[in-house]
Motif scaffolding. Structure first.
Motif, short mmCIF file in Angstrom:
data_model
loop_
_atom_site.label_atom_id
_atom_site.label_comp_id
_atom_site.label_asym_id
_atom_site.label_seq_id
_atom_site.Cartn_x
_atom_site.Cartn_y
_atom_site.Cartn_z
N ARG A 172 0.83 -1.20 0.00
CA ARG A 172 0.00 0.00 0.00
C ARG A 172 0.87 1.26 0.00
O ARG A 172 0.56 2.24 -0.69
N ALA A 173 1.95 1.21 0.76
CA ALA A 173 2.83 2.38 0.87
C ALA A 173 3.48 2.73 -0.46
O ALA A 173 3.85 3.90 -0.68
N GLN A 174 3.62 1.77 -1.33
CA GLN A 174 4.26 2.03 -2.62
C GLN A 174 3.53 3.10 -3.43
O GLN A 174 4.12 3.76 -4.29
N ASN A 175 2.25 3.28 -3.14
CA ASN A 175 1.45 4.25 -3.89
C ASN A 175 1.63 5.68 -3.42
O ASN A 175 1.29 6.62 -4.15
N SER A 176 2.14 5.86 -2.19
CA SER A 176 2.17 7.22 -1.65
C SER A 176 3.41 7.57 -0.85
O SER A 176 3.62 8.74 -0.52
N LEU A 177 4.26 6.58 -0.54
CA LEU A 177 5.34 6.83 0.43
C LEU A 177 6.67 6.27 -0.07
O LEU A 177 6.73 5.14 -0.56
N ILE A 178 7.70 7.08 0.06
CA ILE A 178 9.08 6.59 -0.06
C ILE A 178 9.69 6.70 1.33
O ILE A 178 9.72 7.80 1.91
N THR B 206 14.53 5.07 5.20
CA THR B 206 15.17 4.48 6.38
C THR B 206 14.68 3.08 6.69
O THR B 206 15.26 2.40 7.54
N HIS B 207 13.59 2.64 6.04
CA HIS B 207 13.13 1.27 6.34
C HIS B 207 12.59 0.56 5.11
O HIS B 207 13.23 -0.37 4.61
N ILE B 208 11.46 0.96 4.54
CA ILE B 208 10.93 0.22 3.39
C ILE B 208 11.88 0.31 2.20
O ILE B 208 12.27 -0.70 1.61
N ASP B 209 12.27 1.51 1.86
CA ASP B 209 13.09 1.75 0.67
C ASP B 209 14.51 2.13 1.07
O ASP B 209 15.10 3.05 0.51
N ARG B 210 15.04 1.43 2.03
CA ARG B 210 16.35 1.77 2.59
C ARG B 210 17.40 1.88 1.49
O ARG B 210 17.55 0.98 0.66
N TYR B 211 18.13 2.96 1.49
CA TYR B 211 19.19 3.20 0.51
C TYR B 211 20.20 2.07 0.56
O TYR B 211 20.68 1.69 1.62
N PHE B 212 20.51 1.51 -0.59
CA PHE B 212 21.51 0.48 -0.76
C PHE B 212 21.00 -0.90 -0.35
O PHE B 212 21.26 -1.88 -1.01
N PHE B 213 20.28 -1.00 0.77
CA PHE B 213 19.80 -2.29 1.24
C PHE B 213 18.30 -2.22 1.52
O PHE B 213 17.87 -2.20 2.68
N PRO B 214 17.48 -2.17 0.49
CA PRO B 214 16.03 -2.08 0.72
C PRO B 214 15.52 -3.31 1.47
O PRO B 214 16.01 -4.42 1.29
N SER B 215 14.54 -3.08 2.33
CA SER B 215 13.98 -4.16 3.13
C SER B 215 12.90 -4.90 2.34
O SER B 215 11.92 -4.30 1.91
N THR B 216 13.11 -6.17 2.14
CA THR B 216 12.13 -6.97 1.40
C THR B 216 10.89 -7.24 2.23
O THR B 216 9.77 -7.26 1.71
#
Length: 873
Positions: A442-448, A451-461
């Motif tokens: 759901r967050a993919q539609n509105s949030l980057i 620090t956690h979901i889209d963590r720079y270099f090491f995104p959290s799966t």
């Protein structure tokens, strides 16, 4: 002389061909093959050391020259004609300055191995130590030079005569090879290379490098510990399954290239020995391959793109890092790009399961020649290394899938070894964390969320979405509970929802949160912080650690009237352009003299270049600091880098003394360590007073807050003179809408007051830290996993490595990121939350029972990771 050698080469070649022709008359095919192999062997042997070395490499490539010839040429790897006993005695005495009898209790003049450049003898020192003695063979330098001069003449003639050859720029390439091979006859250079690689593999579980006896090493003599084992050509005698032995050998070579950037350059069977139980012993370091930090990055990024089938990106990276003379291909990029993509697809898709480096290089080279381009020297060396290495690898295990294990190196920023493991995690988290995954999507539609979901270099799966937190426990939106060892990257030192903080915050909210106006908690928090740091006279608040570092550097620029900042490699000072320089995963320059590089895209290039990057703990850093002092505004450092979990008191004292001499402000970034390792930070433990200290995290009690504290002379630069003209000419503006707000200050004041009144927290956390570190190490050792843990006063740094790390780039280069990242998800399945590659931390609410649960989770996780082939055992 060169002309004479050329005609001698031509004469001997023709003579051998005539002899072979007449001897083969009337022979059947089988006899002709046997005769051919003998003829080639004798020819290589007769022609000298260069040809013997060529024969050694060819002996590993039965796929190219046939088994019979390869088997015959293997004799060249360790069984050529040695120099005489008299020569050995003479050269040893003249070089070492003492006779063989004076040094050795026993010495065998019959060599145990004799190859192209040197021969090896066995001896026992007067101390009783068994050693191997390597002696450069008689006249080998002269013979090798003659070989090389003859070939160079042919190369130069071909370059002059043939336009198709000219574009290869062979004279320049051959000169590089010339220098490399001549240097191989100098045992002092070999000793230096061997010592470096020995240091890299010290304490490794299955790789051994012989230790040198330095006082007995000269230009023609090399003495080292004797390591007995099974010769490489007899690898089938090792009591270890061939696939595992091959994988160990492969791990060692690729680890040298990718992690260390410093590899054995000639790993044919004559230079490899195996113990009966399967340890890999490397000998003969006359040829090595060195990669710079930029080349290591280029190699990794290129193969990473290939493995992900991002072909256009792979072509970009390959061309950028490993191709020279690019004018024509840049003009005709579209066509060039497509031709290289076709080659990459052929080898990384169609032929991937039966990989051949030589075929790949041949195909790529055809494309480069078409566009009048060439490989870089380094890529050529890697080509030669892999040519020999992969031939030997296939001899050990003819069925090996070379790329199955290489993914660990080329895809080391991804947590999965194979698709099956990912599918297991997908199933587990879809079953146990469906609401978290739903929120992720759901967050993919509105949030980057960097620090956690889209963590720079090491995104959290599989990111967590938390419903409730208390003490050291987290409850996610699916009702799963976890013991937390992240502490929100540091702020929650007392634990989540601590009563003292919660009470103060509720009261502050009820009073009405205020900002950009004075409030009592703001003054009280400033007084509390200043009193905690002996080096502090006054404080300035900000909203974060990043802002506090920016503010501190600005104050120093005003004070010194200089722009350039000195910082240390791997030290992170927030997300500003300058704070991130050379801070994370990308380094350049040498270890003792690193160079500035962007921490991320979008950094201002001028700001990056206005940064002097030093190496923490390296004596050369102090010299460079003194040399550059006139251009510098200040020096900023993490006195205890959290990712290293240790501090160098001696170096910090020298740094403090030098900065005092130079009137150069010294800034300690204690955003992480301030009030965590001690009440008053690392500086109170080390007994060193900086000029300014940057704070954050804990001082907000879990809310956003930062501060700069320090000497009045510097802090007052941010204080108005009450004269607007003077302010503009000599003062710095530092401020923010929410700085010093009553909510953050109330929470921070409550947290620091509680810590001041309960000093036993620090004692207990130090004990818990030491206990947990030892237990984690014991568990890893019980599973025979290479593992290091550094722990200091609630801060932990874990690495799956055999190395004792000294510098930050060594930690990043030597870490098994794949295992580190995956560990976070395995631990999650056993009720423990740890971030995917960040410093781990304890807080004041962790109990002994919590620590024991963490240990159990770690034990179960390692068992499962072993089953999923994360480690070569």
């Amino acid at each position: 002389m060169i002309i004479f050698q050329f005609f001698r080469l031509l004469y001997l070649t023709v003579l051998h061909l005539i002899a072979y022709f007449f001897l083969s008359l009337g022979k059947n095919e089988q006899d002709r093959q046997s005769l051919r192999s003998k003829w080639i062997y004798k020819y290589m042997l007769r022609m000298g050391p260069l040809y013997i070395k060529i024969g050694q490499i060819l002996a590993t490539r039965s796929d190219l020259i046939g088994k019979e010839i390869a088997n015959r040429l293997r004799e060249l790897q360790d069984n050529t004609l040695p120099s005489s006993k008299e020569y050995v005695r003479e050269v040893f005495t003249s070089e070492v300055g003492q006779s063989i009898e004076e040094i050795f209790e026993e010495f065998s003049f019959q060599p145990i191995a004799s190859a192209s450049i040197a021969q090896v003898h066995e001896g026992v020192l007067q101390t009783g130590q068994r050693v191997a003695v390597k002696i450069v063979k008689k006249n080998v330098r002269q013979e090798l030079k003659q070989n090389l001069d003859s070939v160079q003449l042919i190369v130069n003639f071909a370059h002059w005569l043939l336009p198709s050859v000219r574009q290869l720029n062979l004279p320049v390439r051959f000169q590089e090879l010339y220098t490399l091979l001549i240097a191989q006859t100098d045992m002092r250079q070999e000793a230096a290379c061997q010592q470096d690689i020995y240091n890299n593999f010290k304490n490794h579980s299955y790789v051994r490098i012989p230790a040198l006896i330095p006082e007995l090493c000269t230009s023609s003599v090399l003495v080292m510990e004797f390591m007995e084992g099974i010769k490489g050509k007899d690898a089938h005698q090792v009591d270890l399954p061939a696939p595992l032995l091959a994988r160990r050998f492969q791990e060692a070579i690729w680890g040298m290239l990718y992690f260390d950037g410093y590899s054995h350059g000639d790993p044919h069977p004559g230079n490899i020995v195996f113990t009966k139980d399967g340890k890999v012993i490397f000998i003969d370091f006359g040829i090595t391959v060195k990669l710079s930090e930029d080349e290591k990055w280029g190699l990794s990024s290129f193969y990473f793109a290939c493995n992900r089938k991002e072909w256009n990106l792979a072509v970009d990276r390959f061309t950028k890092h490993f191709v020279v003379n690019k004018d024509k291909l840049l003009r005709e990029w579209v066509q060039y790009n497509q031709e290289v993509v076709d080659v990459l697809k052929l080898h990384f898709e169609v032929r991937k399961s039966r990989w051949s480096t030589i075929a790949y290089f041949q195909d790529i080279n055809k494309v480069l020649r078409k566009y009048e381009a060439q490989y870089t020297t380094t890529f050529t060396k890697i080509d030669l290394l892999l040519l020999s290495f992969e031939g030997f690898l296939n001899q050990i295990d003819p069925d090996i899938d070379i790329w199955a294990n290489v993914r660990k190196f080329i895809d080391r920023f991804s947590p999965y070894m194979n698709t099956a493991v990912k599918e297991t995690f997908d199933h587990y988290f879809s079953e146990h964390s469906p609401h978290s995954l739903e929120l992720r999507d759901r967050a993919q539609n509105s949030l980057i969320a960097p620090t956690h979901i889209d963590r720079y270099f090491f995104p959290s799966t599989y990111p967590l979405f938390i419903k409730k937190a208390s003490g050291c426990k987290l409850e996610d939106v699916d009702g799963n509970t976890y013991i937390d060892i992240s502490c929100g990257y540091g702020p929650h030192f007392l634990g989540y929802a601590h009563p003292a903080v919660t009470t103060a915050l509720i009261e502050a909210v009820q009073m009405g949160g205020v900002n950009v106006m004075g409030n009592l908690p703001e003054v009280q928090l400033a007084e509390t912080i200043v009193n905690a740091f002996p080096s502090a006279d006054k404080a300035i608040f900000s909203n974060s650690g990043t802002e506090s570092a920016l503010h501190a550097m600005r104050l120093c620029r005003v004070y010194r009237k200089r722009d350039k900042i000195a910082k240390f490699e791997g030290h992170f000072h927030g997300f500003s352009d300058q704070g991130m320089v050379s801070s994370w995963f990308r380094f350049t320059g040498s270890k003792d003299q690193p160079e500035p590089i962007d921490g991320t895209q979008g950094c201002h290039k001028g700001t990056v270049q206005e940064t002097l990057v030093l190496q923490y703990g390296h004596p050369r850093s102090l010299e460079r600091l003194r040399e550059a002092a006139d251009d510098l505004a200040c020096v900023i450092c993490e006195p205890m880098p959290s990712l290293m979990a240790t501090y160098n008191q001696e170096f910090l004292m020298e740094l403090r003394s030098l900065c005092t001499q130079l009137d150069l402000p010294l800034i300690f970034d204690e955003v992480v360590t301030g009030f965590r390792v001690a009440y008053g930070g690392v500086q109170t433990l080390a007994g060193i007073s900086p000029d300014l200290t940057c704070l954050g995290k804990i001082i907000g009690g879990g809310l956003p807050c930062g501060a700069v504290v320090g000497k009045e002379e510097l802090i007052n630069i941010a204080k108005s003179s009450r004269d607007p003209f003077v302010d503009y000419e000599s003062k710095a503006f530092i401020g923010g809408t929410m700085t010093g707000n009553s909510l953050s200050c109330s929470a921070g004041l409550a947290a620091l007051t509680y810590l001041r009144e309960h000093p036993e927290i620090y004692t207990r956390l130090e004990q818990q830290t030491n206990w947990l570190a030892q237990e984690l190490l014991k568990i890893a050792q019980a599973h025979a996993i290479q593992f290091k843990v550094r722990a200091n006063r609630s801060i932990f740094s874990l690495s799956f490595t055999h190395k004792d790390i000294k510098f930050f780039r060594e930690k990043q280069a030597g870490s098994n990121f794949k295992a580190n990242l995956a560990l976070a998800y395995y631990m999650r399945r056993h009720g423990v939350y740890m971030p995917e590659l960040h410093t781990l931390m304890l807080n004041a609410s962790h109990t002994q029972e919590d620590l024991e649960t963490i240990c159990q989770a770690f034990n179960h996780s390692l068992q499962e990771m072993i089953q999923d082939n994360f480690f070569v055992m």
